[in-house]
Design an enzyme around this catalytic site. Sequence first.
Site, PDB file in Angstrom:
ATOM      1  N   ASP A 107       0.805  -1.227   0.000  1.00  0.00           N
ATOM      2  CA  ASP A 107       0.000   0.000   0.000  1.00  0.00           C
ATOM      3  C   ASP A 107       0.837   1.276   0.000  1.00  0.00           C
ATOM      4  OD1 ASP A 107      -2.210  -1.687   0.140  1.00  0.00           O
ATOM      5  OD2 ASP A 107      -2.175  -1.674   2.333  1.00  0.00           O
ATOM      6  N   LYS A 149       1.756   2.142  -5.085  1.00  0.00           N
ATOM      7  CA  LYS A 149       2.269   1.589  -6.352  1.00  0.00           C
ATOM      8  C   LYS A 149       1.318   1.899  -7.508  1.00  0.00           C
ATOM      9  CE  LYS A 149       2.274  -2.446  -4.339  1.00  0.00           C
ATOM     10  NZ  LYS A 149       2.028  -2.085  -2.922  1.00  0.00           N
ATOM     11  N   GLY A 159      -4.602  -4.288  -3.788  1.00  0.00           N
ATOM     12  CA  GLY A 159      -5.590  -3.247  -4.044  1.00  0.00           C
ATOM     13  C   GLY A 159      -4.825  -1.995  -4.423  1.00  0.00           C
ATOM     14  N   HIS A 160      -4.837  -1.655  -5.694  1.00  0.00           N
ATOM     15  CA  HIS A 160      -4.042  -0.527  -6.194  1.00  0.00           C
ATOM     16  C   HIS A 160      -4.986   0.602  -6.608  1.00  0.00           C
ATOM     17  CE1 HIS A 160      -0.501  -3.454  -7.204  1.00  0.00           C
ATOM     18  NE2 HIS A 160      -0.808  -3.422  -5.929  1.00  0.00           N
ATOM     19  N   GLN A 168       1.948  -6.036  -3.176  1.00  0.00           N
ATOM     20  CA  GLN A 168       2.413  -6.137  -1.781  1.00  0.00           C
ATOM     21  C   GLN A 168       3.713  -5.351  -1.591  1.00  0.00           C
ATOM     22  OE1 GLN A 168       1.394  -9.532  -3.312  1.00  0.00           O
ATOM     23  NE2 GLN A 168      -0.553  -8.563  -2.837  1.00  0.00           N
TER      24      GLN A 168
HETATM   25  P1  GDP Z   1      -0.821   0.348  -3.497  1.00  0.00           P
HETATM   26  O1  GDP Z   1      -1.412  -0.930  -3.028  1.00  0.00           O
HETATM   27  O2  GDP Z   1       0.655   0.412  -3.264  1.00  0.00           O
HETATM   28  O3  GDP Z   1      -1.177   0.684  -4.911  1.00  0.00           O
HETATM   29  O4  GDP Z   1      -1.446   1.499  -2.586  1.00  0.00           O
HETATM   30  P2  GDP Z   1      -3.000   1.653  -2.184  1.00  0.00           P
HETATM   31  O5  GDP Z   1      -3.750   2.153  -3.347  1.00  0.00           O
HETATM   32  O6  GDP Z   1      -3.497   0.427  -1.511  1.00  0.00           O
HETATM   33  O7  GDP Z   1      -2.887   2.736  -1.048  1.00  0.00           O
HETATM   34  C1  GDP Z   1      -2.305   3.991  -1.273  1.00  0.00           C
HETATM   35  C2  GDP Z   1      -3.341   5.069  -0.944  1.00  0.00           C
HETATM   36  O8  GDP Z   1      -2.702   6.322  -0.826  1.00  0.00           O
HETATM   37  C3  GDP Z   1      -4.387   5.230  -2.017  1.00  0.00           C
HETATM   38  O9  GDP Z   1      -5.598   5.571  -1.420  1.00  0.00           O
HETATM   39  C4  GDP Z   1      -3.859   6.407  -2.840  1.00  0.00           C
HETATM   40  O10 GDP Z   1      -4.894   7.127  -3.488  1.00  0.00           O
HETATM   41  C5  GDP Z   1      -3.212   7.241  -1.783  1.00  0.00           C
HETATM   42  N1  GDP Z   1      -2.048   8.052  -2.205  1.00  0.00           N
HETATM   43  C6  GDP Z   1      -1.053   7.710  -3.070  1.00  0.00           C
HETATM   44  N2  GDP Z   1      -0.105   8.677  -3.098  1.00  0.00           N
HETATM   45  C7  GDP Z   1      -0.514   9.633  -2.225  1.00  0.00           C
HETATM   46  C8  GDP Z   1       0.061  10.867  -1.776  1.00  0.00           C
HETATM   47  O11 GDP Z   1       1.145  11.272  -2.162  1.00  0.00           O
HETATM   48  N3  GDP Z   1      -0.650  11.576  -0.845  1.00  0.00           N
HETATM   49  C9  GDP Z   1      -1.849  11.146  -0.357  1.00  0.00           C
HETATM   50  N4  GDP Z   1      -2.464  11.906   0.552  1.00  0.00           N
HETATM   51  N5  GDP Z   1      -2.405   9.980  -0.760  1.00  0.00           N
HETATM   52  C10 GDP Z   1      -1.738   9.233  -1.658  1.00  0.00           C
HETATM   53  P1  IMO Z   2      -0.977  -4.176  -2.219  1.00  0.00           P
HETATM   54  O1  IMO Z   2      -0.520  -4.734  -3.546  1.00  0.00           O
HETATM   55  C1  IMO Z   2      -1.016  -4.650   2.112  1.00  0.00           C
HETATM   56  C2  IMO Z   2      -1.086  -8.759   3.665  1.00  0.00           C
HETATM   57  C3  IMO Z   2      -2.336  -9.210   4.397  1.00  0.00           C
HETATM   58  C4  IMO Z   2      -1.714 -10.175   5.388  1.00  0.00           C
HETATM   59  C5  IMO Z   2      -0.603 -10.825   4.571  1.00  0.00           C
HETATM   60  C6  IMO Z   2      -0.970 -12.182   3.977  1.00  0.00           C
HETATM   61  O2  IMO Z   2      -2.262  -3.454  -2.269  1.00  0.00           O
HETATM   62  O3  IMO Z   2       0.133  -3.426  -1.562  1.00  0.00           O
HETATM   63  P2  IMO Z   2      -2.515 -12.850   1.908  1.00  0.00           P
HETATM   64  O4  IMO Z   2      -3.962 -12.627   1.663  1.00  0.00           O
HETATM   65  O5  IMO Z   2      -1.604 -12.264   0.889  1.00  0.00           O
HETATM   66  O6  IMO Z   2      -2.178 -14.293   2.183  1.00  0.00           O
HETATM   67  O7  IMO Z   2      -2.229 -12.071   3.294  1.00  0.00           O
HETATM   68  O8  IMO Z   2      -0.293  -9.928   3.535  1.00  0.00           O
HETATM   69  N1  IMO Z   2      -1.320  -8.216   2.298  1.00  0.00           N
HETATM   70  C7  IMO Z   2      -1.244  -6.924   1.984  1.00  0.00           C
HETATM   71  N2  IMO Z   2      -1.044  -5.838   2.764  1.00  0.00           N
HETATM   72  N3  IMO Z   2      -1.142  -4.505   0.788  1.00  0.00           N
HETATM   73  C8  IMO Z   2      -1.315  -5.588  -0.009  1.00  0.00           C
HETATM   74  O9  IMO Z   2      -1.294  -5.512  -1.354  1.00  0.00           O
HETATM   75  C9  IMO Z   2      -1.422  -6.863   0.589  1.00  0.00           C
HETATM   76  N4  IMO Z   2      -1.626  -8.110   0.120  1.00  0.00           N
HETATM   77  C10 IMO Z   2      -1.542  -8.924   1.172  1.00  0.00           C
HETATM   78  O10 IMO Z   2      -2.975  -8.135   5.027  1.00  0.00           O
HETATM   79  O11 IMO Z   2      -1.095  -9.461   6.432  1.00  0.00           O
HETATM   80 MG    MG Z   3      -2.935  -1.595  -1.766  1.00  0.00          MG
END
Ligand code: GDP
Ligand code: IMO
Ligand code: MG
Length: 437
Positions: free
Chosen positions: A21, A24, A48-49, A232
């Site tokens: 998270d 990416k 979840g991106h 991840q």
């Molecule tokens: P990912 O799994 O690495 O793609 O990240 P996620 O989408 O799960 O979580 C990142 C969250 O941070 C999302 O809600 C993005 O919209 C938000 N985000 C990304 N870059 C920034 C930033 O520079 N500032 C803020 N405030 N939010 C950001």
């Molecule tokens: P993105 O790509 C954050 C975590 C789960 C749990 C562990 C194992 O959005 O960054 P799993 O279901 O993979 O067997 O769970 O990994 N986990 C993540 N945490 N971002 C993710 O993906 C994750 N995918 C799995 O919360 O701790």
């Molecule tokens: Mg994510």
Amino acid sequence: MNQSAHQGNQSVVVLGTQWGDEGKGKIVDLLAAEADIVVRYQGGHNAGHTLIVNGEKLVLHLVPSGILQPNARNLIGNGVVISPSALKQELAGLESRGIETRGRLGIAPNCAVIMPYHEALDRVREVARGSQAIGTTGRGIGPAYEDKIARRGLCLGDLLDGNRLQATLEPVMDYHNFVLSEYFQDKALDISRVRDEALQLGAYLQEYLSDVTNELHQARSEGKKILFEGAQGTLLDIDHGTYPFVTSSNTTVGGACTGTGIAPCDIDYVLGITKAYTTRVGAGPFPTELHDEVGQHIGERGKEFGATTGRARRCGWLDSIALARAVKLNGITGLCVTKLDVLDQLEEVKICVGYELHGERIAGYPADRDQWSDIQPVYETFPGWQHDTRGIKSRAELPANARSYLTSMEELIGAPIHILSTGPERDEGTVLVNPFG
Ligand code: GDP
Ligand code: IMO
Ligand code: MG
């Protein structure tokens, strides 16, 4: 692996350096404007991106984050585990928003498949673990990778033919049904129902199947630009993460090779994404976790709720020891720092610069996983900037204290910042050094 950011990089890997998270999705979407291909290589719909473009939010789980950029071809490599039903749902969701995927998405037929019994196993195992639960996303990721490694799993290509499917499915379902009903005292699944549903999904996905490895080799030989999208983060890596509180794939850079079939020498640049602080969702050690109002403030301001499960993410200070390890593990060329704006209101900010174990300073990252839970962080404290940085587009425009925080990050982590993100929207932030050169 080429460690320098030189002109004309063709293959760029974008990966998470923390527990996922890191942002990416946002960065892959941004860089995909210049890429010919965006390819996912590990993980599954546990990812979840989030992409936010012109105020519209899109969360992707399996489909690569290049899908909003009209010129990018999107691929899913053999290292990804695919739930055909989840993928169908995601594709239908994109289509209903007017985002075309047909002809723009290719999937390797040798991707391992997540079947309904994998989800059932994930769920009952977590329940059985009780207080020791991993806190998985419940998507069947671990059980599906286990079947792949155990050489009894199904791949997408197996769903295209009834006889071929039956031959693999029957013994594997006999085995898992025995485990579900006898060991976990749970419900067994009906083989013919699972088979019929899998065949239907196979027929639906057939048009997307493609020789992804060959597409990548071809693209490389034609001088095209390829973006590898990690899922991840490094600390969730099955080998190098905080085992057993990890995911079941290699989230570190090697996964880009094994999960697509490109060679290590064909990776030109590795972009490591880190938040300006740290989050973790699920259980497991987190030395810099904050249990106070500062942690709560970061969680609220950063909207730190899981993009897949909606769970609140645990929040804490930046950990330069873990990040320095991530730089080495992945051969990171440049860093992308996201969510700097989330720290804007704090009076002071901290970075973990060392670990103590039973009152003694230890050298670097713990070698034995047993040490993780007892580690105490040693902090360096920095004055906050208490100034709105949201949307700022150059490093020079940042308040002086924010600039020195970033400089300290670079020194402590041992890698330069090449991209800075100051808001969730595609255009909030700045590319200081273009990974493609
Ligand atoms: P990912 O799994 O690495 O793609 O990240 P996620 O989408 O799960 O979580 C990142 C969250 O941070 C999302 O809600 C993005 O919209 C938000 N985000 C990304 N870059 C920034 C930033 O520079 N500032 C803020 N405030 N939010 C950001
Ligand atoms: P993105 O790509 C954050 C975590 C789960 C749990 C562990 C194992 O959005 O960054 P799993 O279901 O993979 O067997 O769970 O990994 N986990 C993540 N945490 N971002 C993710 O993906 C994750 N995918 C799995 O919360 O701790
Ligand atoms: Mg994510």
